[in-house]
Structures are given as C-alpha cells and as structure tokens.
Design a protein around this motif. Sequence first.
Motif, PDB file in Angstrom:
ATOM      1  N   SER A   1       0.841  -1.196   0.000  1.00  0.00           N
ATOM      2  CA  SER A   1       0.000   0.000   0.000  1.00  0.00           C
ATOM      3  C   SER A   1       0.874   1.243   0.000  1.00  0.00           C
ATOM      4  O   SER A   1       2.079   1.185   0.273  1.00  0.00           O
ATOM      5  CB  SER A   1      -0.906   0.008   1.236  1.00  0.00           C
ATOM      6  OG  SER A   1      -0.116   0.145   2.415  1.00  0.00           O
ATOM      7  N   HIS A   2       0.262   2.389  -0.288  1.00  0.00           N
ATOM      8  CA  HIS A   2       1.009   3.645  -0.363  1.00  0.00           C
ATOM      9  C   HIS A   2       1.683   3.951   0.969  1.00  0.00           C
ATOM     10  O   HIS A   2       2.863   4.353   0.999  1.00  0.00           O
ATOM     11  CB  HIS A   2       0.067   4.784  -0.754  1.00  0.00           C
ATOM     12  CG  HIS A   2       0.736   6.133  -0.726  1.00  0.00           C
ATOM     13  ND1 HIS A   2       1.587   6.555  -1.724  1.00  0.00           N
ATOM     14  CD2 HIS A   2       0.693   7.146   0.191  1.00  0.00           C
ATOM     15  CE1 HIS A   2       2.039   7.767  -1.433  1.00  0.00           C
ATOM     16  NE2 HIS A   2       1.503   8.148  -0.281  1.00  0.00           N
TER      17      HIS A   2
ATOM     18  N   SER B   1       5.715   4.056   1.640  1.00  0.00           N
ATOM     19  CA  SER B   1       6.370   5.253   2.172  1.00  0.00           C
ATOM     20  C   SER B   1       7.255   4.890   3.364  1.00  0.00           C
ATOM     21  O   SER B   1       8.387   5.382   3.480  1.00  0.00           O
ATOM     22  CB  SER B   1       5.321   6.285   2.586  1.00  0.00           C
ATOM     23  OG  SER B   1       5.925   7.408   3.173  1.00  0.00           O
TER      24      SER B   1
END
Length: 425
Positions: A180-181, A185
């Motif tokens: 996922s984003h 990150s």
Amino acid sequence: SHLDHTLSDHLNAEVVTKTVETKQDAVDYLTWTFLYRRLTQNPNYYGLTGSSHKHLSDQLSELVEQTLSDLEASKCVAIEDDFNLSPLNLGMIASFYYVKYTTIELYSSSIAANTKIKGVLEILSSASEYDDLPIRAGESGILEQLSKHLPQKLGSPDFNNPQTKANILFQAHFSRMQMSHDLDSDRKTVIHRSVRLLQALVDVISSHGWLSPALAAMELSQMVTQSLWDRDSPLMQLPYVTKDAVARCAAFKKEDGECVESVFDIMDLTDAQRNELLQVTPVQMAAVAQACNQYPNVELTYEVVDSEDLHAGSAVQMVINIVRETEDEEDLAKVHCPQFGKDKEEEWWVVLGDPKTNQLISIKRTSFMRKTRVKLDFTAPAEGEHNLMLYFMADSYMGCDQEYEVALKVLEGEDSDEDEEEDED
C-alpha cells in the motif's frame, strides 16, 4: 526545550569534537541551550522543586551525571578521575555517522564473529532509529500477513513493534513486493536510513576485527540498494530484466561454454543474442544499455611495500591502485537503483583479511570517478608464510566484488636478536 530527551547523543558528539572535555564543561554547555531557559519558565514540567540558582545547578549536574553515566556504560565515553571526559571508538563512530548511541551499543553487544546476513539484518532492524516508525490502526494484521510470505521467518514477532515492522519492510523490499502507499512510504524511510546505519555497523564490526560479519554487512548494503536478495541473479539489477529472461540467460551457452550470469556477460553478447535472451523493445534495450554503461568495470592492482623484508610485528603498507574503464564520465558515480527511491552515489570498501582465522586486518572506505589509490596500513603477523585475501566490495552493486590472494612471507621480528642478547646479559 526537549534536549533532555536526546542529550546523550548531543553530549557524545561534543565530547568527540573536544568541545566538552570535563563534567563542568558539560554543565556549562547546557547553560547555553534553550533547555536552560525553559527550566526557569516551567520548572514543574522538568521536575524541579524550585527555580532558584541552586535548584537549577543541582538539576543540571544530575542531568549531566546521569547522561554521562549512560554514555560510559555504553562504552562511548570514558570518564577519568570522575571528572575528565574522553571519546571512545564507539562514541566516535556514533558521532561520525549521526547514529544514536543506543544503536551503536546494540551493534557492539549483538554482533558476533559468526553472524550471517540474517543476523545482521535482525541487528540492523533493531536500531533505535526505527523507534518512531508508525504502527497505524489495523496495520499489525497486514504486517502479519506479509510476514507469512517472507523468506526469513521471524521468531515470536510482535507486529506492533516498530523494529519488527522494519525487518518485514526490509524483506519485502528485497522481494520487491507490492504494498500500500503508506507501507511503501515507510519502506523508503527504512531503507534510506539504513545507508548510514550499515556504514556504522561495518565500522563497529571492523573494530572487533571480524571478517565474515563485515562482509555480510557489505552484501546487505548491496541488497538494500538494488532491492534484491543475495541469492538473486545480478542480472535483475538491469531494467526490464525478468526472471524468465534470467532463466533464458542461465540456459544459454557462450562460446566458452559458460552461461550468461553477470552484467559483463550481457555486455559481451551480440545484439542478436541480447534480443533473443532479454526479449525487450528497442526503447527498453536502450535503458538496459545505459544501465550496463553505469555498471562499474573496475581493474585493481596492489603492491605490498618492501614485501621481501617483512618482519613480525613491524608496520606494513599495501598500496592499491583502482582504475575504472569507461567511455562516458557523465553520472559515473550515480548508481542505477530505481527501487531505492532516490539518487545514490557508489562507494567501496577495500578489506584485507584472513578467511581462515576470520580476522579483519585492515579496511578503508573509498569513492572515486576514474581512478584512485588506497593505502592499507597494518602490522605484520607472526613469522611464517600467510595467505591473506584482499576484498574489493561495492556498497551499491551486486556481482562486481573482487577477491585477490595475498601471499606474505614474514621474517623473524627485528628485535628478537636484541632481546636474546639482553637475556644473556
């Protein structure tokens, strides 16, 4: 105003630079900080019972004593005569790489002579620099699911622990997993911080004089940069090269009967052979060619100064000349590492060691464009013939490390005859 939370690292750095050389210097140092101003403005917050000069003085002295006691216990700072301060090797490493003293203490106490890559990864993931890694609501379940697909299983993991998350993200990074984003990150944060953490770890291992774990940490640095496991093919560093293409290369036989295994092998193929094995478009092939041009093609030569006159216990110097073969100097030191997420410049370790005894004899880290000269200084081993190894290790690329056998013939120590004469007298 929160300097008291990170005072240990600040004081360690000041002791290393010799700005603070005594306990009194440490107290004086604090009087010049914003923390000192806040103590008088909000004494209750800092646990003061009053705001008089005596209260402030006692508070600062107690803070300094506790902080320096922690640094002494972690072997970062030495306290002489209960007053004078001097930096130790671990403290200097922590200051040089901007690494927390607790991380350096962890490195020193956790690393062992036989630590492999898996152990080095666990130690790296446990660094205090990952304490602030967020565990979002419901994320522990996602991390648990990710962990089930990782090559290295975690023993009794706590999925709400930031260090466990760091380990999972490292392994997901090496496996090039889709995330996922938010997790992606966090992955970038973890791997970007790891560069200086790994450099510091190599220095800590070197200070113990262990060869095998030092080489493992260097290989881990390559894995972090290229987002690959150490068992993966070096060809996967090239853009658009798939596992199917790697399989075709492994099955292909060159004129010498060898398979296509390295980036250099790809460069030696004809255009038709490359097209057949990689099966990419002309535009993609241009990107492959550019990555191949950036891949380091380095020649190394070495010489042991006065190699015919080496005596046990005497100082020895080895001179290493390193030359890169390249036609284009543009972006020469810039590493091709799209998975890494930001620009990175390549660096190298030159290591002299004895693999039979697992002894790291001398090490230096270097960077260069076209050529450089490195000097390794060490003490000659005991009398006799020694077969050492010279390692040239990249921090960013896989498959381009070099090893050279170094044969040394060491004579009897020069002072042995003098010692015998003294014994006779």
